[in-house]
Design a protein around this motif. Structure first.
Motif, short mmCIF file in Angstrom:
data_model
loop_
_atom_site.label_atom_id
_atom_site.label_comp_id
_atom_site.label_asym_id
_atom_site.label_seq_id
_atom_site.Cartn_x
_atom_site.Cartn_y
_atom_site.Cartn_z
N ASP A 277 -7.79 4.65 17.05
CA ASP A 277 -7.13 4.35 15.78
C ASP A 277 -6.99 5.65 15.01
N LEU A 278 -5.76 6.05 14.75
CA LEU A 278 -5.51 7.32 14.07
C LEU A 278 -5.33 7.03 12.58
N VAL A 279 -6.46 6.93 11.89
CA VAL A 279 -6.49 6.64 10.46
C VAL A 279 -7.51 7.56 9.81
N ASN A 280 -7.35 7.79 8.52
CA ASN A 280 -8.36 8.52 7.78
C ASN A 280 -9.66 7.72 7.78
N THR A 281 -10.78 8.40 7.91
CA THR A 281 -12.05 7.70 8.08
C THR A 281 -13.08 8.20 7.08
N ASN B 47 -16.66 9.41 6.54
CA ASN B 47 -17.83 9.99 7.23
C ASN B 47 -17.82 9.74 8.74
N ALA B 48 -16.65 9.79 9.33
CA ALA B 48 -16.50 9.70 10.79
C ALA B 48 -15.60 10.85 11.21
N TRP B 49 -16.17 11.84 11.87
CA TRP B 49 -15.43 13.06 12.19
C TRP B 49 -14.58 12.88 13.44
N HIS B 50 -13.40 13.45 13.38
CA HIS B 50 -12.42 13.34 14.46
C HIS B 50 -12.56 14.53 15.41
N TRP B 51 -12.43 14.25 16.72
CA TRP B 51 -12.44 15.33 17.70
C TRP B 51 -11.09 15.48 18.41
N GLU B 52 -10.16 14.59 18.11
CA GLU B 52 -8.81 14.67 18.66
C GLU B 52 -7.91 13.76 17.85
N ALA B 53 -6.68 14.20 17.62
CA ALA B 53 -5.71 13.38 16.90
C ALA B 53 -4.32 13.96 17.12
N THR B 54 -3.31 13.10 16.98
CA THR B 54 -1.93 13.57 17.07
C THR B 54 -1.52 14.22 15.75
N TYR B 55 -0.53 15.12 15.85
CA TYR B 55 0.05 15.73 14.64
C TYR B 55 0.96 14.72 13.95
N PRO B 56 0.96 14.63 12.62
CA PRO B 56 0.07 15.30 11.66
C PRO B 56 -1.28 14.59 11.63
N GLN B 57 -2.35 15.35 11.84
CA GLN B 57 -3.66 14.76 12.03
C GLN B 57 -4.15 14.02 10.79
N VAL B 58 -4.85 12.91 11.05
CA VAL B 58 -5.62 12.23 10.02
C VAL B 58 -6.91 13.00 9.80
N ASN C 5 -9.52 17.69 12.70
CA ASN C 5 -9.55 18.27 14.03
C ASN C 5 -8.28 19.07 14.31
N VAL C 6 -8.46 20.15 15.05
CA VAL C 6 -7.35 20.94 15.58
C VAL C 6 -7.60 21.07 17.08
N SER C 7 -6.69 20.56 17.89
CA SER C 7 -6.90 20.59 19.34
C SER C 7 -5.74 21.29 20.04
N VAL C 8 -6.05 21.87 21.19
CA VAL C 8 -5.08 22.62 21.98
C VAL C 8 -4.06 21.68 22.61
N GLY C 9 -4.51 20.56 23.10
CA GLY C 9 -3.67 19.52 23.68
C GLY C 9 -4.39 18.21 23.49
N GLN C 10 -3.70 17.11 23.73
CA GLN C 10 -4.31 15.81 23.50
C GLN C 10 -3.97 14.87 24.66
N ASN C 11 -4.97 14.14 25.14
CA ASN C 11 -4.70 13.09 26.13
C ASN C 11 -4.26 11.83 25.40
N LEU C 12 -3.21 12.01 24.61
CA LEU C 12 -2.60 10.94 23.81
C LEU C 12 -1.11 10.91 24.12
N HIS C 13 -0.55 9.74 24.19
CA HIS C 13 0.83 9.54 24.65
C HIS C 13 1.82 10.26 23.73
N GLN C 14 2.82 10.87 24.35
CA GLN C 14 3.80 11.65 23.59
C GLN C 14 4.54 10.81 22.56
N GLU C 15 4.76 9.55 22.82
CA GLU C 15 5.53 8.70 21.90
C GLU C 15 4.65 7.79 21.07
N THR C 16 3.72 7.10 21.71
CA THR C 16 2.93 6.09 20.99
C THR C 16 1.67 6.65 20.35
#
Length: 576
Positions: free
Chosen positions: A224-228, A230-241, A255-266
């Motif tokens: 779930d890509l939502v603002n949280t 006190n729950a830290w993110h280790w991966e997110a799609t741009y623009p990151q929550v 979080n700032v990640s080099v790449g993400q195992n997250l679908h390009q569209e969804t």
């Protein structure tokens, strides 16, 4: 611009209730793509309340090496079948590519020492150890802490540490607590947040003792890509929550990640091997199709831009050295399946690799950390001073600025790697510690101090000094115009060479130098460098015992280089 003394900044850092924020050191240079490190005139003044952590992995200890990049290169149809060979057995961990330091084991002290130096130079404040699979890699943790603590005893900054747990979170947190924190081991390395050591663990699963000892933050999975809260993110799609503490509108962590195992569209979780994940070249909503687009860090940079926009208290970078992923096939047919890492494009490590992007992601990260955290303005240089070459080295004591290099990086390597690999490196010779520069009306004078007595000048590739005169535009190697000590003529005379392009040098003149014990200085007439007057800027670098002259990447692995890799020091006689 308001200027702070380094002493005042240290007081500001110590006064915070959070971890040890470090000002990115004043190192310069450009990556292989020509992208230059920013300087104090282009970034804000250092912000002691801005912190950078990086995901760090402790699990490299495989009995067999399978390298996906080599498998795909040597087997044209490998992407269509999960057959073994060419792939390893089902459930086997595979490297996505080859690290610069080889297929190393995570407990190799030679590698750990370099990680401490490189991450410190980049401005990283703390490491987040991946303990999400309920393993804490106790021996590796102890080895790392031992190496890092030894560097601290030399007076050096090293990143501090924390852990992130998920599977069996309560039990794993308890093991971590009992390993380091309860007995008080290496407390100087504990990263603190809000007055207590930080642990990324779900508070609902922590014991009362653990919950009272730590500041806890839950690990948020990117389902779930939502603002949280006190729950830290280790991966997110741009623009990151982001994660927040008290105020939902004030980001605490992103979080700032080099790449993400997250679908390009969804944006939903996707296997890296599927071809549908967001790799290194994914940005602006699509995969960049230009040749070698993976090398530009487009995805990484887009995520950094979001971090600049949010300006949170903490940027969590994913990641440094994951390197491996499990082959997840459950069937005897179909393509190979890898979730977290796959190949050069579909991976998310910053650490330097052998070939491919080399050190571009490391330099990109260092540049962006400087933009995010700001910089301590350059110190004033000492008023012009004449150095008597035959005089005592005490004449250098009041010369500023003082440039430092990491100690003990000439210690030899002799350690098992993954699989059948065993790595040895005995090229370390002269361990640079302190470097200085000054000038007078006629001359430039350089000083080098090493950990032990300097080796004989007859040694090969001895004590090279590279100089880049910034006002001078000419043929260069990696930006450097001049090279000192390419050919030493005796105990008092050495060579000054000018670059004619690449690693090609033409003798200009002989200059004088002197070595006594672990100290050396050399005096160079400014006219020979094309410098006129007292207002000039130059950058310089020392290299000893290079094994591959002309290859800047050699500076990460052989002999000693001050500063590390592509970095260089700057000497300016006026404010920039």
């Amino acid at each position: 611009m308001k200027r702070y003394s380094l002493f005042c900044l240290i007081l500001l850092i110590c006064a915070t209730t959070n971890g040890q924020a470090v000002a990115p050191p004043a190192l310069y240079g450009a990556d292989a793509l020509g992208r230059h490190m920013p300087d104090a005139s282009t970034v804000r003044v250092f912000q002691p309340d801005r912190h950078v952590g990086i995901f760090y992995f402790l699990w490299l200890n495989q009995n067999k090496v399978y390298d996906n990049s080599l498998i795909l290169q040597e087997n044209p149809n490998a992407a269509e079948t999960n057959a073994s060979p060419p792939w390893g057995p089902k459930g086997a961990y595979h490297f996505w590519g080859k690290p610069l330091y080889g297929y190393y084991r995570s407990d190799d002290p030679w590698v750990l020492r370099r990680h401490a130096a490189l991450l410190s130079d980049a401005g990283v404040d703390f490491l987040i150890f991946d303990a999400t699979n309920s393993l804490i890699y106790e021996d590796v943790v102890k080895n790392l802490c031992k190496v890092f603590a030894k560097q601290r005893r030399l007076g050096e900054h090293v990143p501090q540490i924390t852990f992130m747990v998920n599977s069996n979170a309560g039990k794993t947190a308890e093991k971590i607590y009992n390993l380091l924190y309860k007995p008080g081991l290496y407390s100087e390395l504990w990263y603190r947040w809000q007055g207590k050591p930080l642990l990324i663990c779900d508070p609902a699963e922590a014991t009362k003792e653990v919950a009272e000892f730590f500041t806890l933050r839950k690990a948020h999975w990117p389902f779930d890509l939502v603002n949280t809260h006190n729950a830290w993110h280790w991966e997110a799609t741009y623009p990151q929550v982001y994660s927040y503490d008290e105020n939902p509108r004030k980001p605490e962590q992103v979080n700032v990640s080099v790449g993400q195992n997250l679908h390009q569209e969804t944006g939903k979780v996707a296997m890296m091997s599927s071809g549908e994940a967001r790799g290194r070249s994914f940005h602006k909503g699509q995969v960049d199709q230009r040749p070698n687009a993976y090398g530009y860090g487009f995805n990484f940079q887009e995520q950094w831009e979001r971090a600049f926009e949010l300006d949170p208290e903490v940027v969590f970078v994913t990641g440094w050295n994951e390197w491996i992923a499990m082959q997840l096939n459950r069937k005897d047919h179909g393509p190979p399946v890898f979730c977290d890492q796959y190949d050069l494009e579909l991976s998310r490590d910053v650490e330097m690799m052998s070939g491919g992007y080399d050190d571009s992601y490391y330099m990109q990260m260092a540049s962006n950390i400087r933009k995010y955290k700001g910089m301590v303005p350059a110190a004033n240089t000492t008023a012009s001073k004449t150095i008597d070459l035959a005089g005592s080295f005490t004449q250098w004591e009041d010369v500023l600025p003082l440039y430092r290099d990491h100690g003990l990086d000439t210690l030899p390597r002799d350690h098992a790697g993954c699989g059948d690999n065993h790595y040895r490196n005995a090229t370390g010779r002269n361990d640079f510690r302190i470097l200085k520069v000054t000038h007078d009306q006629q001359n430039l004078s350089f000083y080098a101090e090493t950990g032990e007595d300097i080796s004989p000048a007859t040694d090969p590739n001895w004590m090279w000094l590279l100089i880049d005169v910034k006002e001078k535009k000419s043929a260069n190697w990696e930006g450097f115009d001049f090279l000192i000590n390419r050919k030493v003529a005796g105990d008092s005379l050495t060579s000054l060479d000018r670059c004619t392009g690449g690693w090609h040098w033409k003798p200009v003149a002989s200059v004088e130098y002197r070595v006594t014990g672990n100290q050396m200085h050399v005096v160079i007439p400014k006219a020979l460098l094309g410098i006129q007057g007292d207002r000039f800027t130059l950058e310089f670098k020392w290299i000893d015992n290079c094994q591959e002259p002309g290859d800047i990447m050699d500076g990460y692995t052989n002999g000693d280089t001050a500063p590390e890799g592509r970095f260089r020091y700057r000497y300016a006689t006026h404010w920039q």
